[in-house]
Design an enzyme around this catalytic site. Structure first.
Site, short mmCIF file in Angstrom:
data_model
loop_
_atom_site.label_atom_id
_atom_site.label_comp_id
_atom_site.label_asym_id
_atom_site.label_seq_id
_atom_site.Cartn_x
_atom_site.Cartn_y
_atom_site.Cartn_z
N HIS A 168 -89.55 15.32 -15.24
CA HIS A 168 -88.71 16.38 -15.81
C HIS A 168 -87.27 15.90 -15.89
O HIS A 168 -86.79 15.20 -14.99
CB HIS A 168 -88.79 17.66 -14.96
N CYS B 152 -67.50 18.41 -14.83
CA CYS B 152 -68.85 18.97 -14.92
C CYS B 152 -69.88 18.21 -14.08
O CYS B 152 -71.00 18.69 -13.89
CB CYS B 152 -69.30 19.00 -16.38
N ASN C 231 -72.30 26.26 -21.93
CA ASN C 231 -71.93 25.20 -20.99
C ASN C 231 -71.35 25.86 -19.75
O ASN C 231 -70.22 26.35 -19.76
CB ASN C 231 -70.90 24.27 -21.65
N HIS D 195 -77.11 17.63 -18.25
CA HIS D 195 -76.00 18.57 -18.34
C HIS D 195 -75.84 19.10 -19.76
O HIS D 195 -75.67 18.33 -20.71
CB HIS D 195 -74.70 17.89 -17.89
N HIS E 94 -68.43 5.95 -11.42
CA HIS E 94 -67.05 6.37 -11.73
C HIS E 94 -66.38 5.26 -12.54
O HIS E 94 -66.17 4.16 -12.05
CB HIS E 94 -66.28 6.61 -10.43
#
Length: 523
Positions: free
Chosen positions: A401, A237, A438, A405, A317
């Site tokens: 703002h 995602c 989602n 996700h 990562h």
């Protein structure tokens, strides 16, 4: 001093050093220009006399050189070399500065009404599939009641028809509808011809056919043979921000061009039809969606055309850690059914990834006062073993703002608390989850579109996009609005929210019971 503190301090020091260096280098041309003016000031009378006498610029320069040579004597050539070196350094710096990257426009996919599925319809169709046990049906119903999704999210036809038709053909049909829908829209809105696009990046984590989706887009829109294309898959995602970061890097190399980024996920082939509980969660969350984003590095686009400028991208990562690597995986269950499994450690892993990401992002955007407070609490906690809570900087001091996700209600609740955000800050993410579900990597763009539809975006505002994905990754992008987005000038073809934005936000209870009698599948 333990290793965690050493790592934190080293990272913070490196980030601060980088920021200070960039700020110093950013002002190098001004420093050189001011130095030259100061050096020439005492000889201003010579220059004025030469100008009064008429003649070319070279004559003025010779007059200045004669004046300097008379004063400096043998050191004059060395000074000349130094001046030329400074000028060359200033030119080299100007030529090597990163090219600004602008967002021209974006488009979010809104499926036709026949794809809408209420929660009762969703449960009814799951029940008629004939593949779920009673326990699995009860679990999915409980999850859906607590998911934060509303009554009009979108499924592909393949999953809301009977019998369910999960095959490569229907998967392609779903993806084609989304891709062509958003690309058509963003090219129409921007007025850019497909042949003018020099960079094309597509991301879809769980479906990667041959030929690739980038080849499909090149073929459909007749793009030029030299278009630089990349097809990203398996990146979860958070792949939308990865695609933006890749586009940013490519736009540093390819001059005066546009980059088209398309982000989506395929639902048809990735619905789970088994009874393994960790793999059932995705059925209740993921829905059809996609977005197309048009970027540019053309200087002319900054004036009046571009909406935003990309300020920072930060990628984290944590795949080196086994727990992070294995918390979201696509796998087969014992019966051979394929699905995506979410581990119980997902929230812990996401929290660690977020902490690492904001440690890098903080020095780039936060005021010094917030950075010092954060570092002070780390030292107190790690060195002096003081019983103090770790200080989380107030990002609202630097950002206006927040587009987080919309992975699920639990993720949004946790980030609202961790980042000390208000209900107003969380509204774009919660309403995206409620209205569209989602939609994977494209959810960030529905959230930005929501901010635009609500008239929130003002010139100079900063927008922070935060994405999480398998691997495990946490990625951020920070944009600055170059102009105020006039919501009154938008219509339903410009923004997926416009037909219903006046009815939002709505209150979404933590548990919303599903009335299964409200929908009956036609015989």
């Amino acid at each position: 001093m333990d290793r965690e503190l050493v790592r934190t301090v080293k990272l913070a020091t490196k980030n601060h050093a980088g920021v200070l260096f960039r700020r110093a280098v950013r002002h190098l041309p001004h420093i050189v220009a001011v130095t030259a003016l100061v050096a020439a000031a005492p000889r201003l009378s010579t220059l004025l006399a030469a100008a009064a006498a008429g003649g070319s610029t070279m004559r003025w320069a010779r007059a200045l050189w004669s004046d300097l040579a008379g004063e400096l004597g043998p050191s004059a050539p060395a000074l000349a070399v130094a001046c030329w070196a400074a000028a060359l350094a200033a030119y080299t710096y100007a030529a090597s500065r990163p090219r600004p990257v602008y967002l021209i426009d974006l488009a979010g996919y809104k499926a036709p009404r026949e794809h809408e599925a209420s929660r009762a319809k969703t449960i009814a169709h799951f029940g008629r599939c004939g593949r779920f046990s009673g326990e699995s049906m009860a679990f999915q119903k409980r999850m859906l009641e607590r998911s934060g999704l509303g009554e009009a999210t979108h499924f592909p036809t393949s999953l809301i028809s009977l019998p369910v038709d999960m095959c490569l053909r229907t998967a392609r049909e779903e993806s084609h509808a989304v891709i062509f829908g958003v690309v058509d829209e963003v090219l129409r809105k921007s007025g850019v011809a497909a042949a003018d696009v020099g960079v094309l990046i597509f991301n879809s984590s769980l479906l990667s056919p041959t030929p690739s989706f980038t080849s499909l887009i090149v073929n459909r829109y007749g793009m030029r043979p030299g278009v630089v294309s990349h097809n990203l898959s398996g990146m979860g995602c958070s792949a939308g921000i990865i695609a933006i970061d890749l586009a940013k890097r490519l736009l540093q190399v390819h001059e005066n061009t546009y980059a088209l980024v398309v982000s989506t996920e395929n639902i048809t082939l990735n619905a789970y039809m088994g009874n393994n509980r960790p793999m059932l969660v995705t059925n209740t969350l993921f829905r059809v969606g996609g977005a197309a984003i048009l970027l540019s590095n053309r200087a002319a686009d900054r004036r009046g055309r571009a909406k935003y400028q990309l300020i920072h991208t930060v990628r984290t990562h944590r795949g080196a850690h086994d727990q992070s690597f294995g918390c979201v995986t696509q796998e087969e269950d014992d019966a051979g059914e394929v699905g995506v499994s979410l581990s119980k450690e997902l929230m812990v892993v996401a929290g660690e990834a977020l902490k690492t990401n904001i440690t890098t992002l903080g020095p780039l955007v936060l005021p010094i006062s917030e950075q010092l407070r954060f570092l002070a609490t780390v030292v107190l906690k790690r060195v002096f073993r003081a019983d103090v809570k770790a200080y989380l900087p107030d990002f609202k001091l630097a950002l206006d703002h927040f587009c987080i996700h919309a992975g699920g209600r639990g993720v949004l609740d946790e980030l609202e608390k961790s980042l000390k955000l208000s209900p107003w800050d969380m509204e774009p993410s919660r309403m995206t989850l409620y209205r569209f579900g989602n939609t994977s990597s494209s959810s960030l763009w529905y959230e930005l579109a929501y901010c635009e539809a609500k008239g929130r975006i003002k010139r100079g505002d900063r927008v922070w996009q935060i994405a999480f994905g398998s691997g495990f990754k946490c990625n951020s992008a920070v944009w600055r609005a170059l102009r105020t987005v006039d919501a009154a000038g938008l219509d339903a073809g410009d923004n997926p929210w416009m037909k219903e934005v006046d009815m939002l936000p709505v209150d979404v209870p933590k548990v919303a019971p599903i009335d299964e009698t409200s929908y009956q599948i036609p015989n």
